[in-house]
Design a protein around this motif. Structure first.
Motif, PDB file in Angstrom:
ATOM      1  N   UNK A 317       0.853  -1.183   0.000  1.00 39.43           N
ATOM      2  CA  UNK A 317       0.000   0.000   0.000  1.00 39.43           C
ATOM      3  C   UNK A 317       0.891   1.236   0.000  1.00 39.43           C
ATOM      4  N   UNK A 318       0.576   2.170  -0.907  1.00 35.55           N
ATOM      5  CA  UNK A 318       1.305   3.428  -0.969  1.00 35.55           C
ATOM      6  C   UNK A 318       0.457   4.504  -0.307  1.00 35.55           C
ATOM      7  N   UNK A 319       0.910   4.995   0.836  1.00 36.02           N
ATOM      8  CA  UNK A 319       0.163   5.996   1.601  1.00 36.02           C
ATOM      9  C   UNK A 319       0.966   7.286   1.615  1.00 36.02           C
ATOM     10  N   UNK A 320       0.295   8.384   1.298  1.00 36.06           N
ATOM     11  CA  UNK A 320       0.931   9.698   1.340  1.00 36.06           C
ATOM     12  C   UNK A 320       0.113  10.595   2.264  1.00 36.06           C
ATOM     13  N   UNK A 321       0.806  11.227   3.211  1.00 39.28           N
ATOM     14  CA  UNK A 321       0.145  12.129   4.162  1.00 39.28           C
ATOM     15  C   UNK A 321       0.668  13.538   3.911  1.00 39.28           C
ATOM     16  N   UNK A 322      -0.183  14.434   3.375  1.00 41.65           N
ATOM     17  CA  UNK A 322       0.294  15.797   3.121  1.00 41.65           C
ATOM     18  C   UNK A 322       0.508  16.561   4.427  1.00 41.65           C
ATOM     19  N   UNK A 323       1.669  17.148   4.556  1.00 44.97           N
ATOM     20  CA  UNK A 323       1.974  17.954   5.732  1.00 44.97           C
ATOM     21  C   UNK A 323       1.766  19.435   5.431  1.00 44.97           C
ATOM     22  N   UNK A 324       2.271  19.860   4.317  1.00 45.11           N
ATOM     23  CA  UNK A 324       2.020  21.228   3.857  1.00 45.11           C
ATOM     24  C   UNK A 324       1.917  21.185   2.340  1.00 45.11           C
ATOM     25  N   UNK A 325       0.804  21.735   1.805  1.00 43.22           N
ATOM     26  CA  UNK A 325       0.594  21.703   0.356  1.00 43.22           C
ATOM     27  C   UNK A 325      -0.042  23.019  -0.071  1.00 43.22           C
ATOM     28  N   UNK A 326       0.738  23.856  -0.733  1.00 43.44           N
ATOM     29  CA  UNK A 326       0.209  25.109  -1.273  1.00 43.44           C
ATOM     30  C   UNK A 326      -0.782  24.836  -2.405  1.00 43.44           C
ATOM     31  N   UNK A 327      -0.594  23.705  -3.079  1.00 46.71           N
ATOM     32  CA  UNK A 327      -1.491  23.349  -4.182  1.00 46.71           C
ATOM     33  C   UNK A 327      -2.919  23.153  -3.681  1.00 46.71           C
ATOM     34  N   UNK A 328      -3.070  22.496  -2.521  1.00 48.68           N
ATOM     35  CA  UNK A 328      -4.409  22.235  -1.982  1.00 48.68           C
ATOM     36  C   UNK A 328      -5.132  23.548  -1.694  1.00 48.68           C
ATOM     37  N   UNK A 329      -4.437  24.504  -1.092  1.00 49.40           N
ATOM     38  CA  UNK A 329      -5.052  25.786  -0.768  1.00 49.40           C
ATOM     39  C   UNK A 329      -5.503  26.518  -2.036  1.00 49.40           C
TER      40      UNK A 329
END
Length: 442
Positions: A317-329
């Motif tokens: 399983x490949x899990x990614x946890x965003x910590x800081x993402x300017x793209x999301x904002x």
């Protein structure tokens, strides 16, 4: 010798006559017979138009394109299996540009399980696909409206042509009587000119209506999928009784069934799905991955690793946890603006549809009143003709006055036909705005 020549001449003439008759019979047999006129009811014309309309066919293709476009994003949440192979040169530790070991043959499996931004995009695409079905319904409504209006107008034009041909006969009689009276010194030349003008005006109207009849015939043949030379006969019809609806009732129906309003509502739902997904961009993503690869010794693995294994398999399983993402904002901000714009368009569309239905309802009532006025004027003209006919039979009225009365009656007939068509036209426009066209002819 002379006798032989005569016999040969007679034989030649007989052969020529037989050949000519045979040719005439052959021409008679081979001459294409004109296609019999097709008699259509309004309902049948609409059925044929819906079956053969090119606009509907294009709308169906666009709906299928939207369906396939929505499936592309949705496919990332389904199992995806890839096989591949390649060749390349490596100097040092053997690896591919992606960081994996170069293999002779590999099989890769991927499947998105939890990815809210991507899921929001998939739902947005699916809603846009659904909106194409509304566009298809709108295309059907356009076809029904154009076909019904053309059919009803063609019926009016054909009836008007019959009346105008009678008018032309009356105008010719009036001109003839006036010219005779002028020759006898009982009429001034100006009266002859007036009679000539009346005849010319009738001829002009006749030519204009014949041109309009041809235009409507060409349009209907194309719309119904008929041959270029196929004649069409229509029957005078009134719209079904369901077309008579109360204004308030139609406003409620329009807010539910108007295609433009449905498209605006669908756009709002699509933007809501996108915003909801983008807001969840801070959530972790989860993807199932699996790789099977076949390695070869000529990549010099033994020089860099303690052991070499030809067949290799891994799954996980490949899990990614965003910590800081300017793209999301930025994505959330864009989705919010698009949703606000879609909601504003929806609000304006509701007000526009409601006002349009009420305006077209008033238009129907006005046209109904105009039709009633035209009917009474026609009735009065007919009654006047009956009175003058009795006077003419008793010798108290001359032919010119009688024909003038008939001219007036025909004019009132044409005015009534125009008023009736305008009412039908306004009814069709109202039903289209209210989204009730299909229900009227079910």
């Amino acid at each position: 010798m002379v006798r032989r020549i005569r016999i040969a001449a007679v034989s030649g003439a007989m052969l020529a006559l037989i050949s000519a008759r045979a040719g005439a019979q052959e021409a008679t047999v081979q001459a294409p017979s004109p296609a019999a006129p097709i008699v259509l009811t309004l309902k049948r014309a609409i059925e044929l138009a819906l079956q053969n309309s090119k606009d509907i066919q294009v709308a169906k293709i666009q709906a299928r394109v939207a369906d396939h476009a929505a499936q592309i994003t949705k496919a990332q949440f389904l199992p995806n299996l890839y096989a591949g192979s390649g060749a390349g040169y490596s100097n040092g530790i053997p690896e591919t540009p992606g960081g994996r070991a170069p293999s002779v043959f590999s099989v890769t499996y991927t499947e998105q399980v939890f990815n809210e931004p991507l899921r929001g995009q998939a739902k947005e695409m699916q809603e846009q696909s659904n909106s194409q079905k509304i566009v298809l319904q709108d295309a059907r409504n356009d076809v029904i409206t154009r076909t019904a209006m053309s059919y009803l107008e063609l019926g009016k034009v054909q009836h008007s042509l019959e009346l105008l041909r009678k008018e032309r006969e009356s105008a010719e009689k009036i001109l003839q009587v006036t010219q005779e009276r002028q020759g006898e010194g009982f009429e001034l030349p100006v009266e002859v000119t007036k009679a000539q003008l009346t005849k010319a005006q009738v001829t002009q109207k006749l030519l204009q209506l014949e041109g309009r009849e041809d235009e409507l015939g060409v349009f209907l043949r194309y719309q119904l999928g008929l041959g270029d030379t196929q004649e069409i006969q229509v029957t005078p019809e009134e719209l079904p009784g369901e077309a008579e609806q109360a204004g308030d009732n139609l406003v409620a129906m329009a807010l539910t069934n108007n295609t433009g309003l449905q498209l605006a509502q669908s756009d709002v739902r699509a933007k809501e799905f996108r915003l909801k997904g983008e807001k969840r961009g801070h959530w972790p993503t989860l993807e199932l991955v699996s790789v099977y690869s076949v390695l070869a010794k000529y990549n010099n693995y033994q020089q860099f690793f303690n052991a070499f294994q030809r067949n290799n398999f891994n799954a996980g399983v490949n899990v990614q946890v965003p910590i800081f993402s300017a793209h999301v904002k930025a994505a959330v901000g864009l989705a919010q603006v698009n949703l606000d714009a879609a909601r504003a368009v929806l609000g304006n569309k509701k007000s526009e549809v409601s006002a349009e239905v009420r305006q077209k309802t008033r238009r129907v009532r006005e046209m109904d009143a105009a039709k009633e006025v035209a009917r009474l004027e026609l009735q009065l003209a007919q009654q006047n003709v009956s009175v003058l006919q009795a006077q003419f039979a008793e010798g108290k009225l001359n032919l010119r006055e009688m024909e003038k009365a008939r001219l007036n009656e025909n004019e009132k007939w044409m005015a009534y036909l125009d008023a009736n068509f305008q009412k039908q036209q306004s009814q069709l426009e109202l039903l289209k705005t209210a989204g009730q066209l299909d229900k009227v002819w079910q």
